[in-house]
Design an enzyme around this catalytic site. Structure first.
Site, PDB file in Angstrom:
ATOM      1  N   GLY A 113       0.459  67.884  85.651  1.00 52.88           N
ATOM      2  CA  GLY A 113       0.624  66.540  86.196  1.00 52.88           C
ATOM      3  C   GLY A 113      -0.685  66.016  86.747  1.00 52.88           C
ATOM      4  O   GLY A 113      -1.755  66.567  86.475  1.00 52.88           O
ATOM      5  N   TRP A 129      -4.347  70.869  79.198  1.00 56.48           N
ATOM      6  CA  TRP A 129      -4.769  69.687  78.445  1.00 56.48           C
ATOM      7  C   TRP A 129      -5.545  68.872  79.461  1.00 56.48           C
ATOM      8  O   TRP A 129      -4.974  68.314  80.391  1.00 56.48           O
ATOM      9  CB  TRP A 129      -3.544  68.930  77.938  1.00 56.48           C
ATOM     10  CG  TRP A 129      -3.858  67.785  77.027  1.00 56.48           C
ATOM     11  CD1 TRP A 129      -4.079  67.843  75.686  1.00 56.48           C
ATOM     12  CD2 TRP A 129      -3.968  66.405  77.385  1.00 56.48           C
ATOM     13  NE1 TRP A 129      -4.325  66.583  75.192  1.00 56.48           N
ATOM     14  CE2 TRP A 129      -4.266  65.688  76.200  1.00 56.48           C
ATOM     15  CE3 TRP A 129      -3.851  65.690  78.580  1.00 56.48           C
ATOM     16  CZ2 TRP A 129      -4.443  64.302  76.187  1.00 56.48           C
ATOM     17  CZ3 TRP A 129      -4.024  64.317  78.561  1.00 56.48           C
ATOM     18  CH2 TRP A 129      -4.316  63.637  77.368  1.00 56.48           C
ATOM     19  N   GLU A 161      -3.019  62.317  62.544  1.00 51.00           N
ATOM     20  CA  GLU A 161      -2.859  63.309  63.626  1.00 51.00           C
ATOM     21  C   GLU A 161      -3.332  64.698  63.243  1.00 51.00           C
ATOM     22  O   GLU A 161      -3.970  65.379  64.043  1.00 51.00           O
ATOM     23  CB  GLU A 161      -1.368  63.457  63.969  1.00 51.00           C
ATOM     24  CG  GLU A 161      -0.843  62.448  64.915  1.00 51.00           C
ATOM     25  CD  GLU A 161       0.602  62.759  65.243  1.00 51.00           C
ATOM     26  OE1 GLU A 161       0.900  62.883  66.422  1.00 51.00           O
ATOM     27  OE2 GLU A 161       1.440  62.883  64.322  1.00 51.00           O
ATOM     28  N   ARG A 181       1.904  72.097  74.579  1.00 54.33           N
ATOM     29  CA  ARG A 181       1.717  71.175  75.703  1.00 54.33           C
ATOM     30  C   ARG A 181       0.243  70.959  76.047  1.00 54.33           C
ATOM     31  O   ARG A 181      -0.088  70.113  76.867  1.00 54.33           O
ATOM     32  CB  ARG A 181       2.443  71.715  76.948  1.00 54.33           C
ATOM     33  CG  ARG A 181       3.913  71.946  76.736  1.00 54.33           C
ATOM     34  CD  ARG A 181       4.548  72.463  77.991  1.00 54.33           C
ATOM     35  NE  ARG A 181       4.519  71.457  79.034  1.00 54.33           N
ATOM     36  CZ  ARG A 181       5.422  70.519  79.207  1.00 54.33           C
ATOM     37  NH1 ARG A 181       6.436  70.431  78.382  1.00 54.33           N
ATOM     38  NH2 ARG A 181       5.308  69.656  80.185  1.00 54.33           N
ATOM     39  N   LYS A 219       1.947  67.759  72.970  1.00 53.36           N
ATOM     40  CA  LYS A 219       3.255  67.289  72.539  1.00 53.36           C
ATOM     41  C   LYS A 219       3.982  66.459  73.583  1.00 53.36           C
ATOM     42  O   LYS A 219       4.639  65.487  73.270  1.00 53.36           O
ATOM     43  CB  LYS A 219       4.117  68.474  72.130  1.00 53.36           C
ATOM     44  CG  LYS A 219       5.349  68.021  71.384  1.00 53.36           C
ATOM     45  CD  LYS A 219       5.905  69.100  70.535  1.00 53.36           C
ATOM     46  CE  LYS A 219       7.039  68.588  69.689  1.00 53.36           C
ATOM     47  NZ  LYS A 219       6.579  67.658  68.639  1.00 53.36           N
ATOM     48  N   HIS A 244      -3.809  39.564  54.011  1.00 54.92           N
ATOM     49  CA  HIS A 244      -4.313  38.829  55.173  1.00 54.92           C
ATOM     50  C   HIS A 244      -5.457  39.556  55.865  1.00 54.92           C
ATOM     51  O   HIS A 244      -5.781  39.251  57.008  1.00 54.92           O
ATOM     52  CB  HIS A 244      -3.177  38.564  56.168  1.00 54.92           C
ATOM     53  CG  HIS A 244      -2.105  37.694  55.595  1.00 54.92           C
ATOM     54  ND1 HIS A 244      -2.294  36.358  55.305  1.00 54.92           N
ATOM     55  CD2 HIS A 244      -0.839  37.980  55.198  1.00 54.92           C
ATOM     56  CE1 HIS A 244      -1.200  35.860  54.784  1.00 54.92           C
ATOM     57  NE2 HIS A 244      -0.294  36.827  54.698  1.00 54.92           N
ATOM     58  N   LYS A 304       1.141  60.636  60.687  1.00 55.60           N
ATOM     59  CA  LYS A 304       1.131  62.087  60.422  1.00 55.60           C
ATOM     60  C   LYS A 304      -0.218  62.499  59.831  1.00 55.60           C
ATOM     61  O   LYS A 304      -0.789  63.503  60.231  1.00 55.60           O
ATOM     62  CB  LYS A 304       2.254  62.476  59.436  1.00 55.60           C
ATOM     63  CG  LYS A 304       3.651  62.425  59.968  1.00 55.60           C
ATOM     64  CD  LYS A 304       4.018  63.452  61.001  1.00 55.60           C
ATOM     65  CE  LYS A 304       3.739  63.053  62.401  1.00 55.60           C
ATOM     66  NZ  LYS A 304       4.680  62.347  63.184  1.00 55.60           N
TER      67      LYS A 304
HETATM   68  C1  F6R Z   1       3.587  62.171  66.851  1.00 48.49           C
HETATM   69  C2  F6R Z   1       4.146  62.513  68.130  1.00 48.49           C
HETATM   70  C3  F6R Z   1       3.992  61.545  69.238  1.00 48.49           C
HETATM   71  C4  F6R Z   1       5.310  61.448  70.018  1.00 48.49           C
HETATM   72  C5  F6R Z   1       5.117  60.580  71.274  1.00 48.49           C
HETATM   73  C6  F6R Z   1       6.410  60.382  72.027  1.00 48.49           C
HETATM   74  O1  F6R Z   1       3.726  63.193  65.907  1.00 48.49           O
HETATM   75  O2  F6R Z   1       4.719  63.548  68.297  1.00 48.49           O
HETATM   76  O3  F6R Z   1       3.579  60.299  68.780  1.00 48.49           O
HETATM   77  O4  F6R Z   1       6.279  60.906  69.177  1.00 48.49           O
HETATM   78  O5  F6R Z   1       4.173  61.178  72.110  1.00 48.49           O
HETATM   79  O6  F6R Z   1       6.940  61.605  72.435  1.00 48.49           O
HETATM   80  P1  F6R Z   1       8.451  61.737  72.871  1.00 48.49           P
HETATM   81  O7  F6R Z   1       9.286  61.476  71.683  1.00 48.49           O
HETATM   82  O8  F6R Z   1       8.573  63.128  73.398  1.00 48.49           O
HETATM   83  O9  F6R Z   1       8.686  60.696  73.944  1.00 48.49           O
END
Ligand code: F6R
Length: 606
Positions: free
Chosen positions: A101, A74, A486, A27, A601, A502, A483
């Protein structure tokens, strides 16, 4: 996006908090800290870095106590510094808290409560405000606090003069609490931190306040009235949140995808027929009353929605719109009672997806969540839920939940087409029969990962990649490129293969490898022409092809074959080599695969 853990019980709390924070580190991981009640005071240890750095700090300055709160951050308000790391306390050091938050009106409150602030965070402002509101009755003070704060927050709070108690407040950001059989009470942003102690948890609703102690957990609503809460049993067990012998969660999760497919189909297929009517108790009239289908998500979940879009449009008669949530929510969306709106979110906590869902709900659309987390905010707000059953995903880069999402969305498409009367039994049996073979096909790809490891090493000096695909392979190209960027921080762009000429073709030379997803489907020959265009610019080509297809031998520089399947299902087998290629590429570069820089995440900010 941050992770919170709180514990009161009989164990050494710093061990409990470190273990909990480690399970929530997906997180956020730029700083970490904890506060422990060490009578007669509260001691805080915090700093920049990961939870492992916090553990090192604790080896130099051990904390003794059995009650505490911890946090992994974060950064949003204020840079990554020790001062901005949580926990934060009021100026009298009586109240100490951790926060997930964003408090939108923190500047306003800060100007109302002058004094010396040690950090730039909104969280410290909350601690100061709570201190002015607290007159011996914490629940009363928290009722008032939430009426003063705008934004989203989950808070875990201790006060020096209230030993033995931790208070929680939730509005907008997730918070779950649980009590073990041994009288230990815990709170956390997500269940993995609680699972080692209990599988029975309570998800706090917006406005809920709770008080944790060794005597139990008590709850109040936003008005301060005592309430009873429903206990949810989590069917994930603690072994699911360890690496199981793999070097990274991401690799473990990629390798679990055969099982994810099986789990996501289990109980939803009988013979070769889809049975979703218990989970989605829609009638034929309901479905016929929906003229539009909106599918909304972010990131990888959005790409899963794009994969499913093609299948949905093939077999249902819907007018389909697939959008990213951060755009959908700000448009003049024509949704209403004639709309089925599907929100795809692994976590069920993504701020933009929630806002989009609330917009569609407000317009009267029928809302369905496709999520991995049953207790998530999204799951609790919509009319209907389809759970992924992928098990917890800890690696920050989503892999197995993408597989779960496309599986569940395909089942949804079949269910809808059936209710519409558009799916002849023979066709259903053929499609479902093929779906049942997919776990074996995915596992056949996984069995050949060594060759992808070699391929990653061959291309490890490349700094730019282009990913191409047509039709269903285009969203797979998007996901493959995402992927790679990231987790390895390598620039990768994905284009619909027909769009290359294009513009992006200008990028190509011998230093820009092109990854082409071109299974033997109706568009294979068209994509072949694009491969020749790339080769004419001397770009190295890596092609994903169907086993037995030799048409690219001698043209592509490297070919990786995937098992044959029906055209509709090619994304299930083509996405896996791209996940593995990204993984081994990042590993070769020595990147922090499970916790890539700048990412978290669960994206609970807008
Ligand atoms: C990419 C990744 C992110 C999530 C995005 C949405 O590997 O994990 O792009 O897919 O932040 O997250 P969720 O699915 O939890 O809404």
């Amino acid at each position: 996006m941050c992770g919170i853990v709180g514990y009161v019980g009989h164990r050494n709390v710093s061990d409990v908090i470190i273990a909990g924070l480690q399970s929530l580190e997906y997180r956020g991981y730029d700083s970490a800290g904890m506060a422990v009640l060490e009578a007669p005071g509260i001691t805080i240890v915090k700093g920049v870095g990961k939870v492992s750095d916090l553990r090192k700090m604790l080896s130099e300055r051990p904390l003794c106590g059995s009650q505490g709160i911890g946090h992994t951050r974060w950064a949003t308000h204020g840079g990554v510094t020790e001062e901005n790391a949580h926990p934060h306390c009021d100026s009298s050091s009586n109240i100490v808290l951790v926060h997930n938050g964003i408090v939108e009106n923190y500047r306003e409150i800060r100007s109302e409560i002058p004094g010396e602030y040690r950090s730039e965070t909104d969280t410290e402002v909350v601690a100061q405000l709570l201190s002015t509101l607290y007159r011996g009755n914490m629940v009363g003070a928290l009722v008032e606090l939430q009426s003063r704060l705008r934004g989203s927050f989950a808070l875990a709070i201790m006060a020096k003069d209230l030993p033995g108690k931790i208070y929680c407040l939730r509005k907008g950001s997730p918070l779950v609490v649980g009590m073990s059989r041994d009288g230990e009470s815990l709170c956390a942003s997500d269940v993995p931190a609680i699972l080692p102690y209990t599988q029975d948890v309570v998800y706090l609703d917006d406005g809920d306040i709770s008080e944790l102690s060794t005597a139990g957990i008590r709850f109040w609503n936003a008005a301060g009235e005592s309430v009873e809460k429903r206990v949810s049993h989590i069917d994930w067990d603690v072994s699911m949140v360890d690496k199981g012998g793999y070097p990274h969660f991401m690799l473990k999760e990629i390798n679990e995808q055969g099982a994810v497919l099986r789990n996501s189909m289990a109980g939803r297929i009988s013979g070769r027929r889809v049975v979703l009517s218990e989970e989605l108790p829609w009638t034929r009239d309901d479905v016929l009353s929906w003229k539009k289908l909106h599918v909304v998500a972010c990131g990888t979940s959005y790409y899963a929605a794009l994969v499913a879009e093609r299948f949905l449009e093939d077999i249902t008669g819907f007018d389909i719109r697939v959008d990213v949530a951060s755009e959908y929510r700000y448009r003049n969306i024509m949704a209403g009672p004639d709309t089925l709106a599907v929100f795809v979110s692994q976590s069920g906590e993504t701020a933009d997806t929630l806002a989009a869902e609330r917009l569609a709900m407000g317009k009267g659309a029928r809302c369905l969540a496709v999520t991995n987390v049953l207790g998530s905010t999204l799951a609790r707000e919509v009319h209907d839920i389809l759970q992924l059953k992928a098990g917890p995903e800890i690696g920050v880069a989503a892999t197995k939940t993408f597989m779960g999402q496309i599986t569940v969305l395909y089942l949804l498409a079949l269910h809808l087409a059936k209710l519409q009367g558009r799916l002849p039994a023979a066709m259903e049996e053929e499609l479902v029969g093929e779906m049942l073979s997919l776990p074996y096909k995915v596992e056949a790809v996984l069995a050949r990962q060594e060759s992808l490891q070699k391929l990653a090493a061959i291309y490890s000096a490349a700094e730019d990649f282009l990913y191409l695909g047509r039709g269903r392979s285009f969203p797979v190209a998007l996901e493959g490129a995402l992927k790679l960027k990231e987790i390895s921080y390598i620039h990768a762009e994905a284009y619909a293969a027909g769009e290359m000429k294009h513009g992006p073709i200008a990028l190509l030379d011998r230093n820009v490898p092109v990854v082409v997803i071109t299974p033997k489907d109706g568009l294979h020959e068209k994509t072949f022409s694009n491969i020749l265009e790339a080769k004419a610019r001397r770009a190295p080509v890596i092609a994903l092809v169907t086993e037995g297809d030799s048409s690219l031998d001698g043209t592509a520089d490297h070919v990786f074959p995937v098992p044959a399947t029906l055209d509709q299902f090619t994304p299930f087998v083509t996405v896996v080599p791209l996940q593995l290629f990204a993984y081994y590429f990042a590993k070769f570069l020595g990147c922090d695969i499970d916790q890539p820089r700048n990412l978290a995440k669960s994206v609970t900010v807008e």
